[in-house]
Design a protein around this motif. Structure first.
Motif, PDB file in Angstrom:
ATOM      1  N   GLY A   1      37.964 -26.114  72.999  1.00  0.00           N
ATOM      2  CA  GLY A   1      39.412 -26.287  72.965  1.00  0.00           C
ATOM      3  C   GLY A   1      39.865 -27.073  71.754  1.00  0.00           C
ATOM      4  O   GLY A   1      40.815 -26.698  71.059  1.00  0.00           O
ATOM      5  N   GLY A   2      39.161 -28.167  71.471  1.00  0.00           N
ATOM      6  CA  GLY A   2      39.516 -28.988  70.320  1.00  0.00           C
ATOM      7  C   GLY A   2      39.359 -28.227  69.015  1.00  0.00           C
ATOM      8  O   GLY A   2      40.191 -28.325  68.105  1.00  0.00           O
ATOM      9  N   ALA A   3      38.281 -27.443  68.932  1.00  0.00           N
ATOM     10  CA  ALA A   3      38.021 -26.703  67.692  1.00  0.00           C
ATOM     11  C   ALA A   3      39.082 -25.625  67.476  1.00  0.00           C
ATOM     12  O   ALA A   3      39.580 -25.445  66.359  1.00  0.00           O
ATOM     13  CB  ALA A   3      36.621 -26.086  67.735  1.00  0.00           C
ATOM     14  N   TRP A   4      39.445 -24.922  68.546  1.00  0.00           N
ATOM     15  CA  TRP A   4      40.503 -23.905  68.418  1.00  0.00           C
ATOM     16  C   TRP A   4      41.811 -24.553  67.956  1.00  0.00           C
ATOM     17  O   TRP A   4      42.501 -24.023  67.090  1.00  0.00           O
ATOM     18  CB  TRP A   4      40.731 -23.215  69.770  1.00  0.00           C
ATOM     19  CG  TRP A   4      39.862 -22.036  70.043  1.00  0.00           C
ATOM     20  CD1 TRP A   4      39.561 -21.032  69.170  1.00  0.00           C
ATOM     21  CD2 TRP A   4      39.201 -21.705  71.267  1.00  0.00           C
ATOM     22  NE1 TRP A   4      38.747 -20.104  69.785  1.00  0.00           N
ATOM     23  CE2 TRP A   4      38.520 -20.484  71.076  1.00  0.00           C
ATOM     24  CE3 TRP A   4      39.114 -22.301  72.524  1.00  0.00           C
ATOM     25  CZ2 TRP A   4      37.767 -19.863  72.076  1.00  0.00           C
ATOM     26  CZ3 TRP A   4      38.384 -21.682  73.522  1.00  0.00           C
ATOM     27  CH2 TRP A   4      37.703 -20.487  73.296  1.00  0.00           C
ATOM     28  N   ASP A   5      42.134 -25.675  68.584  1.00  0.00           N
ATOM     29  CA  ASP A   5      43.368 -26.387  68.261  1.00  0.00           C
ATOM     30  C   ASP A   5      43.407 -26.724  66.769  1.00  0.00           C
ATOM     31  O   ASP A   5      44.371 -26.420  66.056  1.00  0.00           O
ATOM     32  CB  ASP A   5      43.430 -27.662  69.115  1.00  0.00           C
ATOM     33  CG  ASP A   5      44.772 -28.356  69.031  1.00  0.00           C
ATOM     34  OD1 ASP A   5      45.605 -27.939  68.222  1.00  0.00           O
ATOM     35  OD2 ASP A   5      44.989 -29.330  69.776  1.00  0.00           O
ATOM     36  N   ASN A   6      42.324 -27.316  66.288  1.00  0.00           N
ATOM     37  CA  ASN A   6      42.320 -27.745  64.897  1.00  0.00           C
ATOM     38  C   ASN A   6      42.174 -26.588  63.916  1.00  0.00           C
ATOM     39  O   ASN A   6      42.635 -26.684  62.775  1.00  0.00           O
ATOM     40  CB  ASN A   6      41.244 -28.801  64.663  1.00  0.00           C
ATOM     41  CG  ASN A   6      41.716 -30.162  65.160  1.00  0.00           C
ATOM     42  OD1 ASN A   6      42.902 -30.461  65.114  1.00  0.00           O
ATOM     43  ND2 ASN A   6      40.799 -30.981  65.643  1.00  0.00           N
ATOM     44  N   ALA A   7      41.539 -25.492  64.373  1.00  0.00           N
ATOM     45  CA  ALA A   7      41.481 -24.310  63.499  1.00  0.00           C
ATOM     46  C   ALA A   7      42.896 -23.787  63.272  1.00  0.00           C
ATOM     47  O   ALA A   7      43.265 -23.398  62.164  1.00  0.00           O
ATOM     48  CB  ALA A   7      40.597 -23.231  64.126  1.00  0.00           C
ATOM     49  N   LYS A   8      43.701 -23.804  64.332  1.00  0.00           N
ATOM     50  CA  LYS A   8      45.093 -23.374  64.194  1.00  0.00           C
ATOM     51  C   LYS A   8      45.826 -24.297  63.213  1.00  0.00           C
ATOM     52  O   LYS A   8      46.518 -23.836  62.301  1.00  0.00           O
ATOM     53  CB  LYS A   8      45.781 -23.419  65.563  1.00  0.00           C
ATOM     54  CG  LYS A   8      47.199 -22.890  65.551  1.00  0.00           C
ATOM     55  CD  LYS A   8      47.972 -23.317  66.797  1.00  0.00           C
ATOM     56  CE  LYS A   8      48.247 -24.811  66.788  1.00  0.00           C
ATOM     57  NZ  LYS A   8      49.118 -25.280  67.855  1.00  0.00           N
ATOM     58  N   LYS A   9      45.631 -25.614  63.386  1.00  0.00           N
ATOM     59  CA  LYS A   9      46.308 -26.557  62.496  1.00  0.00           C
ATOM     60  C   LYS A   9      45.832 -26.391  61.062  1.00  0.00           C
ATOM     61  O   LYS A   9      46.604 -26.540  60.116  1.00  0.00           O
ATOM     62  CB  LYS A   9      46.067 -27.989  62.975  1.00  0.00           C
ATOM     63  CG  LYS A   9      46.790 -28.256  64.287  1.00  0.00           C
ATOM     64  CD  LYS A   9      46.923 -29.733  64.586  1.00  0.00           C
ATOM     65  CE  LYS A   9      47.770 -29.924  65.836  1.00  0.00           C
ATOM     66  NZ  LYS A   9      47.018 -30.572  66.928  1.00  0.00           N
TER      67      LYS A   9
END
Lengths: 696, 696
Positions: free
Chosen positions: B622-630
């Protein structure tokens, strides 16, 4: 009762039944091959697929051979260490068994794939010329060759080796121990065939879909797509050779662990049970083979116009024969009905675990419809709901499995658990046949599509294919269930060989090993999924390159370079299977050396727990996504081309490596780790764990 | 040395330190509240959020109270059964402790959220009027109130109860056992706060994003979106109240299990260690509180222009103080350095587990960049790569955790494992403060966005927020690690209370329980994720309805009905938290009754294994997806609005319930199951398991 006087007669029966299965397979192969393909295009397409599949297999086997030699030398030389001379599981004998195991499993996969790649175009041709009955018969005959080869070669090698070692040494303990090497051989082939095949098939599938369907808007199996042949080859190497070796491993593993546990059962019951408890699982397996042959002949005489009915009849007839036969055998060998009950428990789990998979992955039930509806709000909600349904499906599956384990134990102790596994796998001959039916039908449909066949031909192949999808889901459930049962039986056998009466959850060494064991399937999954991603990307780039370099491909005026795509999948699969393979092999060895036999037991149980959950979750999520997409394509929730359909394609693409690469690899991981431990047990007994001083 | 003469003096110190923390928290609350908000719009928005959050909390507590009464009556009446009169963990005393536990944990969450919802708009105002230093100071002060309340109330209740029971009964065993009820009380609040809060926050977030960003193309935190207030309320109920109660449970649970294991340590070492081993964990906790206060005062005097630096200094100072102090305490209480080493092991794990999470979820490292690149080929490849990175991250995390468990055990035995957990959580005061900083900064940014603040204000709030994202990932790792350590310590304590010397993996009852235990986290995950999906759908429909009913909303001419959306999230969360809660409570009780103490041990370990893996996997995916988007939004891989960005939003949306609902719920599940078992142990000892006849 079986005793020293008649044991060789019984072994002879087992060997004879195995050979009969192989002869029957040879006959079926001939019956498939004698069908003529008179359309040139069909022949062409079929030979592309055939050559691609064979090229992969031969290159794969060439790589495996290196590993096989290393392991065989290791096994043989371990036996030369003075302190290990009484450890029967290692030494030149075990190394020999190991080699025979790789040979039997490898040849079975080869024969199955050879037949499948010959059958596919003949099914299309028959659908064109003769209609459903003949097309169905060829599909089923083609699949049956794999089924019969898996059980035939599996039991033949095992019983010949057991017979030989027993005859020459007169030592049934030695014979029982040494054949663990045979099981290791089968596992070894299965590891590479399943992992390599799984990466191959999904790299091609995902790559072909993403560029073809999504980017260029051409349908599945369109001959303009350069990756289309690789995709069809993938069905054969993944779902035929890979699946066959997976179930061969379970099949042999279940028998070997039952034999191994038979020894301790003998010790408890006193010698008067003699060799009976070692021979019983072999006889059940032979009975299973007979039942498979019988079921196939039985179906052969029946109507051939309803694929689902034909496959179901075969399964039920085979199960019924095993049930009656094993009840009789149970009385004959043990003079007791309880071994039969243990076998029955395994059989029941085998049947129902597939039904649960069907419940969660078929669009006849509400779960798949729910995913389709969630696709209306976009990609993310489609993913979330498929994910959650896969996880939910673990509940029923695990409760059933737990009930089966409990029942088989209650009826006949630890030996009963192994008998449950043997019971579950006794019908493997027919299960594998039904399973292998799927990819052949799929290929036939693909060939019909690629060669622009008339509507009525495609209707027949589509019908064949849609039945194959259900059997695939059921078959996957069976693979997982049987792997879990077999691995558990092996772990119990391991604990006996390692003289472990308890492996306590309260020892810190065990807790740590459990944690690491439970982590391994997650790590393994990430590796295999990442491999698919990498390989698919290479495939995508190659397809894009071809489209760009030659615009004639899209116009249909020039032929794409299929071979290049086949080559990319092959290379990627072979490269990417090495690392996961090494982890599966090295982790039990390292844990055994560092933490000792108890730690290794903890590692195995931890890995078993995680692996079952992930395998069930990934198989059912993947299956549900797949069928949700098909459900939308059939017109629901906006139908083909709608936004919901696009979201459903995303789910299907995510599910592909789940259900066909990572999920099935879990089966292999736990069985391979367990069989390595089984062989390692006597070695570990002779040494002090490196970290012993820390935890004791 | 601590002895009967001075024990009350030491307990007095612990009580005094706790009260000091609460006074300091009150002071910080005052310092936040005295800041003026002079922009009317800010005040308005803040009060919407405040009222929504408070309305949720009060309705949640009203529901919980019913459950609390049931449990308290059950606990009290169990003690009235004649055969259970000597089971100290149940009875009116335990019920009383339970009630105090729910009170302390509930009040801590309430105070933290009260402050956070007062602080948010004041941060925006300060960013507007005064710039970074003051904005940062208010954010940090707001977060610190939660941190200090969690440790302050947590330790206060515990030490007062321990002190009281010991004083009146002079029986340290009774005092040590009876406070398990206190831990259960904290767990109970945590269950509902974490699960309910998690569902609330993600239903609002996913719903707001899908209709707002994806369908209508309006940015995040746009005041035209009717769900925007619910989204901001969600940050408070999920990441403030939920996270606080989660760590409060770990904190209290670690101390209680250490006290419980201290009894067995005493028994082994002989009575001469007296009360020392029971008091030691309490003193370490008190030391931790002191260190947190000190660290905050220390930072207060420093420069306030660099948020990351300020937070890091606070963490390091606090850790350093605990290190030095616990070394001294270790010598003082045990005249031995080894207890210190166990504490050190836990502290080290706590620090590094967060770093591993950062490594996998920060765009400074290659994993997040890889997800961003995979977004270029579409939604599916984004999902697959995020999924695989989360799974991969389990490897390092588990190895670290295993090393920490091994080390803390090696230095001081089973008691050492509990000390490791206490050590890890000793700095909870500062960890929770830093964690709670994140959602306040997030809210401040949202308010700045909603009120159309100038660019320089948003720059400040964005900077505050981006630091908060890193601390959130680190904090999540810490929550998981501490939950795992605490649950393990509790399971060990449970086994002591249940007089279990071994729980053997080779007993079929244990194997079955392990399987079912390992399944529960998967099932639990599917339930919570499905709940988010359902609630998000309701939210989407409501937002669509409002947009349709009043076209003025999108034009910005009329105000959306925020309250309706808040109400939907509230109702959905409260309804959906019941079933998962019941499963967590009932499964250990049912297993204990059916399979007995060993089976229950197996269930706990099985659940622990699965839950850790899933928690780590889901948090990091979840954290990785979030930051990939950012990362994409910052301009990489096509930037905002590109196809890759859309794919990345899909990943982020899938990751939301993973990392903020299901993942954190795992922590609660294993701790709650463990503490229930701890209380159940003496009861189970007095009865025969229902299925005993099957497995023995």
């Amino acid at each position: 009762m079986i005793n020293d006087d008649n044991v060789f007669a019984f072994l002879g029966i087992a060997i004879g039944v195995s050979i009969a299965a192989l002869f029957y397979a040879r006959y079926l192969y001939g019956s498939v091959k004698k069908e003529k393909i008179h359309m040139h295009l069909l022949e062409n397409l079929s030979s592309f697929i055939h050559e691609g599949a064979m090229a992969f297999l031969s290159r794969e086997y060439k790589i495996i051979i290196l590993f096989i030699i290393v392991v065989a030398v290791l096994l043989a030389s371990l036996g030369l260490i003075p302190s290990l001379q009484h450890a029967d599981g290692v030494g030149p004998g075990a190394a020999f068994c190991f080699l025979i195991g790789t040979l039997c499993s490898g040849v079975a996969g080869f024969c199955g794939m050879l037949t499948a790649t010959k059958a596919n175009a003949r099914v299309t041709q028959a659908a064109h010329d003769n209609g459903m009955p003949k097309a169905l018969r060829i599909t089923f005959s083609g699949g049956s060759v794999l089924g019969l080869c898996v059980v035939g070669f599996g039991l033949l090698g095992l019983s010949v080796l057991f017979c030989g070692f027993y005859f020459f040494t007169k030592d049934m303990y030695l014979a029982a121990h040494v054949i663990s090497g045979y099981s290791l051989g089968c596992s070894f082939i299965a590891l590479f065939a399943r992992v390599g095949g799984g990466i191959y098939t999904k790299a091609a599938d995902v790559g072909a879909d993403l560029v073809g369907k999504v980017e260029s808007g051409i349908p599945e199996d369109d001959p303009r797509n350069p990756a289309v042949i690789a995709d069809n080859v993938g069905d054969n190497v993944g779902d035929i050779a890979g699946m066959g070796s997976d179930l061969c491993e379970s099949y042999v593993g279940a028998i070997v662990s039952a034999i191994s546990l038979g020894i301790s059962y003998m010790a408890v019951q006193g010698e008067h049970m003699g060799i009976s408890s070692l021979m019983f699982p072999i006889l059940i397996a032979a009975l299973g083979i007979l039942s498979s042959i019988f079921a196939q002949v039985f179906v052969r005489a029946k109507e051939w116009d309803n694929p689902a009915k034909a496959l179901n009849i075969a399964t039920y007839v085979s199960t019924l024969v095993v049930l009656v036969g094993s009840l009789l055998l149970s009385y004959f060998v043990f003079n007791d009905v309880y071994p039969f009950y243990s076998i029955l428990s395994g059989l029941v789990v085998g049947v129902f675990i597939g039904r649960i998979a069907e419940y969660y992955t078929s669009d006849s039930y509400r779960h798949v419809k729910e995913i389709a509806e969630q696709s209306l709000t976009g990609h993310a909600t489609n993913i979330i709901s498929g994910f959650s349904i896969g996880m939910q499906s673990t509940a029923l599956t695990i409760l059933l499995l737990a009930a089966g384990i409990a029942a088989s134990y209650l009826f006949f102790g630890m030996y009963g658990i192994a008998l449950g596994a043997v019971g579950m796998l006794s019908t493997a001959g027919i299960t594998v046949s039904v399973d292998a039916y799927g990819p052949i039908a799929d290929n036939a449909g693909g060939i019909a599509e690629m060669s622009n066949m008339e509507e009525h031909v495609r209707e027949i192949t589509d019908h064949l294919d849609s039945v194959g999808n259900t059997t695939a889901a059921v078959g996957k459930g069976f693979c997982i269930g049987s792997a879990a049962f077999t691995a558990l039986a092996m772990i119990v056998a391991y604990s006996q060989l390692a003289h472990l009466d308890v492996i306590s959850l309260l020892e810190p060494g065990v807790i740590i090993a459990l944690l690491i064991g439970a982590m391994l399937p997650f790590f393994f999954t990430s590796l295999t999924i990442k491999s698919v991603g990498k390989a698919a990307n290479q495939m995508i780039e190659e397809v894009r390159r071809q489209f760009k370099a030659d615009p004639g491909i899209m116009k249909g005026t020039s032929k794409p370079d299929y071979a290049q795509c086949v080559d990319i999948s092959t290379q990627a699969a072979l490269k990417e299977m090495i690392l996961p393979g090494l982890i599966a092999v090295i982790s039990p060895i390292a844990t055994g050396i560092l933490l000792g036999t108890k730690g290794l037991g903890g590692l195995l149980i931890g890995a078993l727990m995680s692996a079952i959950m992930l395998a069930v979750f990934m198989a059912n999520s993947g299956g549900a996504w797949d069928n949700a997409k098909k459900y939308i394509e059939s017109g629901a929730c906006g139908g083909k081309g709608s936004e919901a359909h696009k979201a459903a394609i995303t789910g299907d693409t995510v599910g592909d490596p789940f259900k066909d690469t990572a999920g099935p690899a879990m089966d292999i991981l736990i069985k391979l780790m367990s069989v390595i431990s089984l062989i390692l047990a006597p070695v570990l007994l002779e040494m002090t764990p490196l970290l012993d001083f820390l935890f004791h």
